[in-house]
Design a protein around this motif. Structure first.
Motif, PDB file in Angstrom:
ATOM      1  N   PHE A 107       0.836  -1.177   0.043  1.00 10.42           N
ATOM      2  CA  PHE A 107       0.004   0.112  -0.046  1.00 10.42           C
ATOM      3  C   PHE A 107       0.746   1.320  -0.097  1.00 10.42           C
ATOM      4  N   VAL A 108       1.718   1.266   0.829  1.00  9.04           N
ATOM      5  CA  VAL A 108       2.717   2.426   0.696  1.00  9.04           C
ATOM      6  C   VAL A 108       3.266   2.684  -0.743  1.00  9.04           C
ATOM      7  N   LEU A 109       3.776   1.642  -1.442  1.00  4.55           N
ATOM      8  CA  LEU A 109       4.008   1.821  -2.963  1.00  4.55           C
ATOM      9  C   LEU A 109       3.151   2.442  -3.543  1.00  4.55           C
ATOM     10  N   LEU A 110       1.753   2.380  -3.259  1.00  2.00           N
ATOM     11  CA  LEU A 110       0.632   2.964  -4.089  1.00  2.00           C
ATOM     12  C   LEU A 110       0.686   4.489  -3.548  1.00  2.00           C
ATOM     13  N   LEU A 111       0.904   4.635  -2.371  1.00  2.00           N
ATOM     14  CA  LEU A 111       1.025   6.147  -1.814  1.00  2.00           C
ATOM     15  C   LEU A 111       1.934   6.970  -2.232  1.00  2.00           C
ATOM     16  N   LEU A 112       3.319   6.300  -2.875  1.00  2.00           N
ATOM     17  CA  LEU A 112       4.180   7.182  -3.102  1.00  2.00           C
ATOM     18  C   LEU A 112       4.003   8.315  -4.235  1.00  2.00           C
ATOM     19  N   PRO A 113       3.472   7.682  -5.386  1.00  2.00           N
ATOM     20  CA  PRO A 113       3.260   8.612  -6.438  1.00  2.00           C
ATOM     21  C   PRO A 113       2.070   9.909  -5.904  1.00  2.00           C
ATOM     22  N   LEU A 114       1.037   9.362  -4.966  1.00  2.00           N
ATOM     23  CA  LEU A 114       0.186  10.526  -4.607  1.00  2.00           C
ATOM     24  C   LEU A 114       1.073  11.566  -3.730  1.00  2.00           C
ATOM     25  N   SER A 115       2.111  11.034  -2.947  1.00  2.00           N
ATOM     26  CA  SER A 115       2.801  11.619  -2.010  1.00  2.00           C
ATOM     27  C   SER A 115       3.472  12.764  -3.032  1.00  2.00           C
ATOM     28  N   LEU A 116       4.229  12.345  -4.128  1.00  2.00           N
ATOM     29  CA  LEU A 116       4.921  13.233  -5.017  1.00  2.00           C
ATOM     30  C   LEU A 116       3.938  14.194  -5.651  1.00  2.00           C
ATOM     31  N   VAL A 117       2.790  13.869  -6.027  1.00  2.00           N
ATOM     32  CA  VAL A 117       1.931  14.894  -6.765  1.00  2.00           C
ATOM     33  C   VAL A 117       1.592  15.923  -5.563  1.00  2.00           C
ATOM     34  N   TYR A 118       1.311  15.379  -4.484  1.00  2.00           N
ATOM     35  CA  TYR A 118       0.673  16.350  -3.525  1.00  2.00           C
ATOM     36  C   TYR A 118       2.014  17.476  -3.482  1.00  2.00           C
ATOM     37  N   ASP A 119       3.214  17.024  -3.084  1.00  2.00           N
ATOM     38  CA  ASP A 119       4.519  17.978  -2.787  1.00  2.00           C
ATOM     39  C   ASP A 119       4.651  18.679  -3.964  1.00  2.00           C
ATOM     40  N   ALA A 120       4.610  18.323  -5.461  1.00  2.00           N
ATOM     41  CA  ALA A 120       4.697  19.119  -6.624  1.00  2.00           C
ATOM     42  C   ALA A 120       3.632  20.145  -6.748  1.00  2.00           C
ATOM     43  N   LEU A 121       2.574  19.891  -6.430  1.00  2.00           N
ATOM     44  CA  LEU A 121       1.398  21.044  -6.430  1.00  2.00           C
ATOM     45  C   LEU A 121       1.472  22.068  -5.294  1.00  2.00           C
ATOM     46  N   LEU A 122       2.009  21.619  -4.264  1.00  2.00           N
ATOM     47  CA  LEU A 122       1.983  22.698  -3.174  1.00  2.00           C
ATOM     48  C   LEU A 122       3.309  23.636  -3.471  1.00  2.00           C
ATOM     49  N   TYR A 123       4.493  23.108  -3.872  1.00  2.00           N
ATOM     50  CA  TYR A 123       5.448  23.799  -4.260  1.00  2.00           C
ATOM     51  C   TYR A 123       5.381  24.812  -5.238  1.00  2.00           C
ATOM     52  N   VAL A 124       4.495  24.167  -6.444  1.00  2.00           N
ATOM     53  CA  VAL A 124       4.324  25.049  -7.569  1.00  2.00           C
ATOM     54  C   VAL A 124       3.448  26.125  -7.220  1.00  2.00           C
ATOM     55  N   ARG A 125       2.321  25.824  -6.344  1.00  2.00           N
ATOM     56  CA  ARG A 125       1.407  26.957  -5.670  1.00  2.00           C
ATOM     57  C   ARG A 125       2.076  27.803  -5.065  1.00  2.00           C
ATOM     58  N   THR A 126       3.168  27.405  -4.226  1.00  2.00           N
ATOM     59  CA  THR A 126       3.696  28.455  -3.138  1.00  2.00           C
ATOM     60  C   THR A 126       4.612  29.387  -3.915  1.00  2.00           C
ATOM     61  N   TRP A 127       5.326  28.836  -5.083  1.00  2.00           N
ATOM     62  CA  TRP A 127       6.182  29.635  -5.848  1.00  2.00           C
ATOM     63  C   TRP A 127       5.325  30.696  -6.551  1.00  2.00           C
ATOM     64  N   VAL A 128       4.139  30.366  -7.093  1.00  2.00           N
ATOM     65  CA  VAL A 128       3.173  31.212  -7.744  1.00  2.00           C
ATOM     66  C   VAL A 128       2.987  32.231  -6.988  1.00  2.00           C
ATOM     67  N   VAL A 129       2.325  31.980  -5.665  1.00  2.00           N
ATOM     68  CA  VAL A 129       1.720  32.736  -4.887  1.00  2.00           C
ATOM     69  C   VAL A 129       2.847  33.806  -4.379  1.00  2.00           C
ATOM     70  N   PHE A 130       3.994  33.236  -4.061  1.00  2.00           N
ATOM     71  CA  PHE A 130       5.212  34.313  -3.498  1.00  2.00           C
ATOM     72  C   PHE A 130       5.381  35.214  -4.679  1.00  2.00           C
ATOM     73  N   GLN A 131       5.713  34.621  -5.987  1.00  2.00           N
ATOM     74  CA  GLN A 131       6.263  35.572  -6.934  1.00  2.00           C
ATOM     75  C   GLN A 131       4.862  36.627  -7.361  1.00  2.00           C
ATOM     76  N   LEU A 132       3.913  36.515  -7.200  1.00  2.00           N
ATOM     77  CA  LEU A 132       2.623  37.263  -7.514  1.00  2.00           C
ATOM     78  C   LEU A 132       2.090  38.301  -6.272  1.00  2.00           C
ATOM     79  N   SER A 133       2.880  37.748  -5.161  1.00  2.00           N
ATOM     80  CA  SER A 133       2.856  38.865  -3.985  1.00  2.00           C
ATOM     81  C   SER A 133       1.337  38.952  -3.638  1.00  2.00           C
TER      82      SER A 133
END
Length: 510
Positions: free
Chosen positions: A31-57
């Motif tokens: 089950f953990v192996l199935l969770l790994l891609p979900l964890s990766l996608v979640y982190d990627a979306l979070l960091y993209v959102r953070t970068w966009v929000v920070f750049q746009l102030s």
């Protein structure tokens, strides 16, 4: 005939549940192996959102509106008669702690969407953030700009709010103290729905009472934190030790030279063997000594450290952010229980780029059987004890649980008002115990009770994110409640928020 069919279906369903439970307990890695891609996608979306929000102030402009929504919910609680205490609506499965806080089922829950970095001031040398900002977000934003926190609690998903209301410690804490000691201002929504900005000058009582209060004085909506200039690398010295006396002597010697050592920690792989590490930020690396430990194909950091027991002392240069999150990929060493083959070189090359699985997803998919098995065969505790008691403490943990590695992280504890009151500035050490006990006859409650008694006798403190079995009287003896009680009375918190003990004691988590 229908009854017979129903019985067959029930029996079939029971067998299916039993098989599923067996798989979840004994083959959880599937089950953990199935969770790994979900964890990766979640982190990627979070960091993209953070970068966009920070750049746009855009975050600073929206922050006031989000805080007003929090205040409106508190006012709604008052209008409805304030019949039950308040707490945040954040589900317990989203937190880094492995515990489950069941009090949220009966409390009035307040929604907080406070996930953004608000402002960085090079002139003031501070960064202002919302409480659900993570350490991973902060370092990803600050490091490229040439800034970092004085210390970074290394797990990516630790939040600023959790580190303020609970606590955080790191390898430069021998210079800077705990996480609360690098915070210069708090913004809170109080029990009456008002919003306040708090510094040690504007309201010292509330400022010093907030840390370790676990959201029982008000709802945290922003924190201003010190920052320091960041350099590209950490020059890390590994020194193996082959006795407990040698380890204690080495740590004390390094602490006496704290101006020469920005980072100090030790991993003990048994009571007689360990590696003491010291580091400093530097702007360049020696040729051939660069080790990018954050690369997915690299061995888990603690296993890399273990190799120096055989090879002897060494020096490496590690990229700053890799060092700051050196224990993230392996969740310290907890991942060896979750993915036993995770350090295999083939696994690291094929799947290492998706690790670690998010603790929140592990908790979300945890069955009652897995939860029970975990609680009865596993220990997670951080105990803060005076440096003078370090040897006795390691021997005590060896006798009671025999869990290795042990994380030893020295920190300075200033003599300040608040829950952790000491008569004078003192040096303490955080002993991190994470894993499956090697001792036969481990009993979670009884063993933890003996550990708590040892820490109390040593004039130490228990981190409260883990299981706490102390009585209310024992808890109030370990933690000084005089300022906390005074502030709760002043802010009329008695009905609005529970006491700290009622949020952290084991009963609140069952």
């Amino acid at each position: 005939m229908a009854a017979k069919k129903h019985e067959t279906e029930v029996e079939g369903g029971g067998r299916f549940d039993a098989v599923l439970e067996h798989i979840l307990i004994h083959y959880r890695w599937v089950f953990v192996l199935l969770l790994l891609p979900l964890s990766l996608v979640y982190d990627a979306l979070l960091y993209v959102r953070t970068w966009v929000v920070f750049q746009l102030s855009s975050a600073p402009g929206k922050h006031a509106l989000k805080v007003q929504r929090v205040a409106d919910q508190v006012k709604q609680w008052k209008a409805e008669g304030g019949r039950v205490p308040m707490c945040t609506a954040r589900p317990t499965w989203q937190t880094m702690s492995f515990r489950h806080s069941n009090y949220k089922k009966t409390f009035f829950t307040v929604n907080l969407n406070l996930v953004d970095i608000l402002e960085l001031s090079a002139e003031k040398r501070t960064v202002r953030v919302e409480p659900l900002v993570t350490m991973g977000q902060l370092t990803a934003t600050l490091d490229p700009l040439g800034w970092t926190l004085p210390f970074v609690p290394e797990l990516d998903d630790l939040t600023v709010g959790g580190l303020v209301m609970g606590t955080g410690v790191e390898t430069s804490s021998h210079k800077y103290g705990l996480f609360q000691h690098i915070c210069v201002a708090y913004e809170l929504v109080l029990a009456d729905g008002s919003t306040v900005q708090v510094t040690k000058e504007s309201d010292p009582d509330l400022f010093y009472a907030v840390p370790w209060s676990y959201g029982t004085l008000g709802l945290l909506t922003a924190v201003e934190i010190q920052i320091v200039p960041a350099l590209r690398f950490v020059k890390l010295q590994y020194d193996p030790v082959h006795s407990l006396d040698e380890a204690v002597a080495a740590i004390n010697r390094l602490l006496a030279l704290q101006d020469n050592n920005e980072f100090v920690e030790a991993l003990m792989f048994s009571k007689d063997e360990g590696v003491v590490m010291t580091g400093n930020m530097v702007s360049c690396a020696d040729w051939g000594k660069l080790n990018e430990i954050g690369r997915c194909y690299k061995p888990w950091f603690f296993e890399h450290v273990r190799t120096f027991l055989k090879t002897g002392p060494a020096v490496e240069y590690i990229p700053l952010r890799d060092y700051q999150h050196r224990h993230s990929r392996s969740l310290f060493w907890e991942i060896k229980e979750i993915i036993p083959f995770g350090n295999n070189v083939l696994f690291r090359y094929l799947f290492g780029w998706m690790t670690p699985p998010k603790v929140s997803l592990l908790k979300l998919t945890q069955t009652q059987a897995v939860k029970k098995l975990y609680e009865n065969n596993h220990i997670i505790q951080d105990m803060l004890v005076p440096i003078e008691t370090l040897k006795d403490a390691v021997l005590f943990f060896d006798k009671e649980v025999e869990v290795y590695p042990l994380w030893l992280c020295p920190f300075r504890l200033p003599s300040e008002p608040g829950m952790l009151q000491v008569p004078k500035d003192s040096m303490y050490v955080d002993i991190g115990v994470y894993g499956v006990p090697g001792k036969q006859g481990f009993q979670p409650k009884e063993t933890t009770r003996r550990i708590e008694a040892f820490v109390a006798k040593a004039k130490g403190f228990q981190m409260l994110y883990a299981d706490t079995y102390t009585t209310r009287e024992e808890f109030r003896k370990m933690f000084n409640h005089s300022l906390y009680d005074k502030v709760r009375a002043r802010l009329k918190c008695e009905k609005a928020f529970p006491e700290v003990y009622d949020k952290v004691c084991r009963k609140a988590r069952d």
